[in-house]
Design a protein around this motif. Structure first.
Motif, PDB file in Angstrom:
ATOM      1  N   ASP A   1       7.147  34.742  45.732  1.00 41.31           N
ATOM      2  CA  ASP A   1       6.344  35.643  44.915  1.00 41.31           C
ATOM      3  C   ASP A   1       6.574  35.192  43.476  1.00 41.31           C
ATOM      4  O   ASP A   1       7.620  35.465  42.887  1.00 41.31           O
ATOM      5  CB  ASP A   1       6.812  37.089  45.118  1.00 41.31           C
ATOM      6  CG  ASP A   1       6.084  38.077  44.209  1.00 41.31           C
ATOM      7  OD1 ASP A   1       5.364  37.627  43.286  1.00 41.31           O
ATOM      8  OD2 ASP A   1       6.243  39.284  44.417  1.00 41.31           O
TER       9      ASP A   1
ATOM     10  N   ALA B   1       7.525  29.568  38.473  1.00 37.64           N
ATOM     11  CA  ALA B   1       8.265  29.790  39.722  1.00 37.64           C
ATOM     12  C   ALA B   1       8.599  28.475  40.431  1.00 37.64           C
ATOM     13  O   ALA B   1       8.435  27.400  39.863  1.00 37.64           O
ATOM     14  CB  ALA B   1       7.497  30.724  40.665  1.00 37.64           C
TER      15      ALA B   1
ATOM     16  N   SER C   1      16.347  38.121  43.014  1.00 39.22           N
ATOM     17  CA  SER C   1      15.230  38.991  42.653  1.00 39.22           C
ATOM     18  C   SER C   1      14.270  39.250  43.817  1.00 39.22           C
ATOM     19  O   SER C   1      13.168  39.735  43.610  1.00 39.22           O
ATOM     20  CB  SER C   1      14.464  38.380  41.473  1.00 39.22           C
ATOM     21  OG  SER C   1      13.967  37.107  41.811  1.00 39.22           O
TER      22      SER C   1
ATOM     23  N   ALA D   1       7.835  37.548  40.800  1.00 41.85           N
ATOM     24  CA  ALA D   1       9.199  38.068  40.904  1.00 41.85           C
ATOM     25  C   ALA D   1      10.248  37.013  40.572  1.00 41.85           C
ATOM     26  O   ALA D   1      11.374  37.335  40.197  1.00 41.85           O
ATOM     27  CB  ALA D   1       9.442  38.608  42.314  1.00 41.85           C
ATOM     28  N   CYS D   2       9.905  35.748  40.703  1.00 43.94           N
ATOM     29  CA  CYS D   2      10.867  34.665  40.470  1.00 43.94           C
ATOM     30  C   CYS D   2      11.292  34.610  39.012  1.00 43.94           C
ATOM     31  O   CYS D   2      10.453  34.601  38.116  1.00 43.94           O
ATOM     32  CB  CYS D   2      10.255  33.335  40.881  1.00 43.94           C
ATOM     33  SG  CYS D   2      11.303  31.899  40.525  1.00 43.94           S
TER      34      CYS D   2
ATOM     35  N   ALA E   1      12.478  37.354  45.498  1.00 47.51           N
ATOM     36  CA  ALA E   1      11.186  36.692  45.312  1.00 47.51           C
ATOM     37  C   ALA E   1      10.793  35.854  46.522  1.00 47.51           C
ATOM     38  O   ALA E   1       9.639  35.454  46.644  1.00 47.51           O
ATOM     39  CB  ALA E   1      11.235  35.805  44.070  1.00 47.51           C
TER      40      ALA E   1
END
Ligand code: SF4
Ligand code: SF4
Length: 57
Positions: free
Chosen positions: A36, A2, A22, A39-40, A24
């Motif tokens: 996050d 990330a 996304s 989520a990235c 993130a």
């Protein structure tokens, strides 16, 4: 992996939060961008949009 956000540089403008495909990124309780990592998808959009270069990938 990330992205890495420099908390001292981030102004809390929220541009990266809007740009992330996304979802993130969000602003934390202190108004600083936070990621996050799960989520990235490492697309780099937030890096490009940040006006103070606070995000690195
Ligand atoms: S690299 Fe892409 S997916 Fe990851 S936080 Fe930035 S905009 Fe979102
Ligand atoms: S675009 Fe940059 S300065 Fe704005 S909230 Fe995101 S990390 Fe902080």
């Amino acid at each position: 992996m990330a992205v890495i956000i420099d908390r001292d540089e981030c102004t809390g403008c929220g541009l990266c939060v809007d740009e992330c495909p996304s979802e993130a990124l969000s602003l934390d309780a202190e108004g600083i961008s936070t990621v996050d990592a799960d989520a990235c998808v490492e697309c780099g959009a937030c890096v490009d949009v940040c006006p103070v270069a606070a995000i690195t990938l």
